[in-house]
Design a protein around this motif. Structure first.
Motif, PDB file in Angstrom:
ATOM      1  N   ILE A 129      28.252  -0.177  -9.234  1.00 37.60           N
ATOM      2  CA  ILE A 129      29.286   0.662  -8.635  1.00 37.60           C
ATOM      3  C   ILE A 129      28.793   1.097  -7.268  1.00 37.60           C
ATOM      4  N   SER A 130      29.642   0.969  -6.278  1.00 41.31           N
ATOM      5  CA  SER A 130      29.256   1.412  -4.939  1.00 41.31           C
ATOM      6  C   SER A 130      30.394   2.200  -4.328  1.00 41.31           C
ATOM      7  N   GLY A 131      30.075   2.889  -3.259  1.00 41.52           N
ATOM      8  CA  GLY A 131      31.148   3.536  -2.529  1.00 41.52           C
ATOM      9  C   GLY A 131      30.788   4.897  -1.987  1.00 41.52           C
ATOM     10  N   ASP A 132      31.807   5.494  -1.428  1.00 46.14           N
ATOM     11  CA  ASP A 132      31.722   6.837  -0.855  1.00 46.14           C
ATOM     12  C   ASP A 132      32.061   7.802  -1.982  1.00 46.14           C
ATOM     13  N   ILE A 133      31.047   8.128  -2.761  1.00 42.46           N
ATOM     14  CA  ILE A 133      31.261   8.920  -3.973  1.00 42.46           C
ATOM     15  C   ILE A 133      31.085  10.406  -3.690  1.00 42.46           C
ATOM     16  N   ASN A 134      30.575  10.725  -2.507  1.00 48.49           N
ATOM     17  CA  ASN A 134      30.388  12.121  -2.101  1.00 48.49           C
ATOM     18  C   ASN A 134      29.556  12.908  -3.098  1.00 48.49           C
ATOM     19  N   VAL A 135      28.471  12.279  -3.548  1.00 42.91           N
ATOM     20  CA  VAL A 135      27.504  12.951  -4.417  1.00 42.91           C
ATOM     21  C   VAL A 135      26.217  13.100  -3.628  1.00 42.91           C
ATOM     22  N   LYS A 136      25.664  14.284  -3.636  1.00 39.73           N
ATOM     23  CA  LYS A 136      24.430  14.547  -2.895  1.00 39.73           C
ATOM     24  C   LYS A 136      23.353  15.043  -3.853  1.00 39.73           C
ATOM     25  N   HIS A 137      22.166  14.449  -3.701  1.00 40.87           N
ATOM     26  CA  HIS A 137      21.023  14.906  -4.484  1.00 40.87           C
ATOM     27  C   HIS A 137      19.755  14.494  -3.752  1.00 40.87           C
ATOM     28  N   GLN A 138      18.772  15.345  -3.779  1.00 38.71           N
ATOM     29  CA  GLN A 138      17.518  15.052  -3.092  1.00 38.71           C
ATOM     30  C   GLN A 138      16.794  13.851  -3.700  1.00 38.71           C
ATOM     31  N   ALA A 139      17.097  13.522  -4.965  1.00 38.02           N
ATOM     32  CA  ALA A 139      16.446  12.379  -5.619  1.00 38.02           C
ATOM     33  C   ALA A 139      16.742  11.065  -4.899  1.00 38.02           C
TER      34      ALA A 139
ATOM     35  N   ASP B 170      33.572   9.730 -18.959  1.00 42.72           N
ATOM     36  CA  ASP B 170      34.787   8.958 -19.234  1.00 42.72           C
ATOM     37  C   ASP B 170      34.926   7.780 -18.271  1.00 42.72           C
ATOM     38  N   TYR B 171      34.603   8.004 -17.007  1.00 43.27           N
ATOM     39  CA  TYR B 171      34.675   6.925 -16.025  1.00 43.27           C
ATOM     40  C   TYR B 171      33.717   5.799 -16.409  1.00 43.27           C
ATOM     41  N   PHE B 172      32.459   6.148 -16.710  1.00 46.83           N
ATOM     42  CA  PHE B 172      31.489   5.116 -17.061  1.00 46.83           C
ATOM     43  C   PHE B 172      31.868   4.400 -18.348  1.00 46.83           C
ATOM     44  N   LEU B 173      32.489   5.105 -19.286  1.00 47.73           N
ATOM     45  CA  LEU B 173      32.940   4.461 -20.524  1.00 47.73           C
ATOM     46  C   LEU B 173      34.122   3.526 -20.288  1.00 47.73           C
ATOM     47  N   SER B 174      34.879   3.757 -19.221  1.00 43.97           N
ATOM     48  CA  SER B 174      36.064   2.941 -18.960  1.00 43.97           C
ATOM     49  C   SER B 174      35.723   1.579 -18.360  1.00 43.97           C
ATOM     50  N   ILE B 175      34.484   1.396 -17.923  1.00 42.92           N
ATOM     51  CA  ILE B 175      34.082   0.111 -17.360  1.00 42.92           C
ATOM     52  C   ILE B 175      33.104  -0.571 -18.298  1.00 42.92           C
ATOM     53  N   ASN B 176      32.763  -1.791 -17.988  1.00 41.50           N
ATOM     54  CA  ASN B 176      31.883  -2.600 -18.811  1.00 41.50           C
ATOM     55  C   ASN B 176      30.534  -1.911 -19.010  1.00 41.50           C
TER      56      ASN B 176
ATOM     57  N   HIS C  89      24.762  15.156   9.143  1.00 41.48           N
ATOM     58  CA  HIS C  89      24.680  13.812   8.568  1.00 41.48           C
ATOM     59  C   HIS C  89      23.972  13.856   7.226  1.00 41.48           C
ATOM     60  N   ASP C  90      24.427  12.986   6.308  1.00 45.48           N
ATOM     61  CA  ASP C  90      23.779  12.894   5.009  1.00 45.48           C
ATOM     62  C   ASP C  90      24.148  11.568   4.348  1.00 45.48           C
ATOM     63  N   ILE C  91      23.548  11.298   3.220  1.00 46.48           N
ATOM     64  CA  ILE C  91      23.828  10.079   2.455  1.00 46.48           C
ATOM     65  C   ILE C  91      24.967  10.373   1.493  1.00 46.48           C
ATOM     66  N   LEU C  92      26.089   9.693   1.692  1.00 46.22           N
ATOM     67  CA  LEU C  92      27.250   9.870   0.818  1.00 46.22           C
ATOM     68  C   LEU C  92      27.581   8.595   0.056  1.00 46.22           C
ATOM     69  N   ASP C  93      27.114   7.462   0.544  1.00 45.14           N
ATOM     70  CA  ASP C  93      27.419   6.167  -0.067  1.00 45.14           C
ATOM     71  C   ASP C  93      26.201   5.691  -0.853  1.00 45.14           C
ATOM     72  N   ILE C  94      26.396   5.449  -2.132  1.00 44.10           N
ATOM     73  CA  ILE C  94      25.290   5.039  -2.995  1.00 44.10           C
ATOM     74  C   ILE C  94      25.751   3.912  -3.908  1.00 44.10           C
ATOM     75  N   PHE C  95      24.812   3.344  -4.630  1.00 45.02           N
ATOM     76  CA  PHE C  95      25.078   2.394  -5.708  1.00 45.02           C
ATOM     77  C   PHE C  95      24.607   3.025  -7.004  1.00 45.02           C
ATOM     78  N   ILE C  96      25.376   2.808  -8.065  1.00 38.78           N
ATOM     79  CA  ILE C  96      24.976   3.212  -9.417  1.00 38.78           C
ATOM     80  C   ILE C  96      24.944   1.909 -10.204  1.00 38.78           C
ATOM     81  N   VAL C  97      23.811   1.620 -10.821  1.00 39.16           N
ATOM     82  CA  VAL C  97      23.607   0.299 -11.411  1.00 39.16           C
ATOM     83  C   VAL C  97      23.132   0.413 -12.855  1.00 39.16           C
ATOM     84  N   LYS C  98      23.735  -0.416 -13.695  1.00 37.48           N
ATOM     85  CA  LYS C  98      23.247  -0.598 -15.063  1.00 37.48           C
ATOM     86  C   LYS C  98      23.392  -2.084 -15.368  1.00 37.48           C
ATOM     87  N   ILE C  99      22.276  -2.789 -15.321  1.00 34.39           N
ATOM     88  CA  ILE C  99      22.268  -4.213 -15.619  1.00 34.39           C
ATOM     89  C   ILE C  99      21.092  -4.498 -16.562  1.00 34.39           C
ATOM     90  N   PRO C 100      21.196  -5.565 -17.352  1.00 36.50           N
ATOM     91  CA  PRO C 100      20.080  -5.865 -18.255  1.00 36.50           C
ATOM     92  C   PRO C 100      18.830  -6.268 -17.476  1.00 36.50           C
TER      93      PRO C 100
END
Length: 120
Positions: free
Chosen positions: A57-67, A46-52, A108-119
């Motif tokens: 998207i950047s920020g302190d999203i508090n998502v953790k994944h080994q990827a 729903d969040y991704f559908l609410s934007i263009n 310590h860990d990585i909490l701030d990431i970018f999520i990108v969808k551009i042409p």
């Protein structure tokens, strides 16, 4: 600049600007997701559908994944990883920790990431 929005939900606070760059509409957003809340697959969708359809998207999203270099994953990170793979979103992360620890019990860990969808 076309529009500006600020939203505050139970689990997320974000500010976004929508504009056209080289005649391509894009939304640039910054987020802070509270770590104590679980975010479901549908809430992320729903969040991704609410934007263009094109976004950075950047920020302190508090998502953790080994990827993206975290020591371990968390449920929110697993959900985002699954959506990013399904939708071909690019996840960008710094090479090291972005956490500011206030407790000696935490690591310590990585909490701030970018999520990108551009042409391409």
């Amino acid at each position: 600049m076309r529009s500006y929005a600020y939203h505050s939900l139970d689990f997320d606070k974000f500010c976004a600007v929508s504009m056209k760059l080289i005649n391509i509409p894009i939304t640039i957003a910054t987020n802070y997701c509270l770590p104590r809340h679980n975010i479901s697959y549908l809430q992320f969708v729903d969040y991704f559908l609410s934007i263009n359809s094109n976004f950075i998207i950047s920020g302190d999203i508090n998502v953790k994944h080994q990827a993206w270099g975290c020591r371990a994953g968390n449920p929110r990170g697993n959900v985002l990883y699954s959506i990013a793979n399904a939708k071909n979103y690019l996840i960008l992360a710094p090479p090291g920790s972005t956490s500011w620890l206030t407790s000696p019990r935490k690591k310590h860990d990585i909490l701030d990431i970018f999520i990108v969808k551009i042409p391409k």
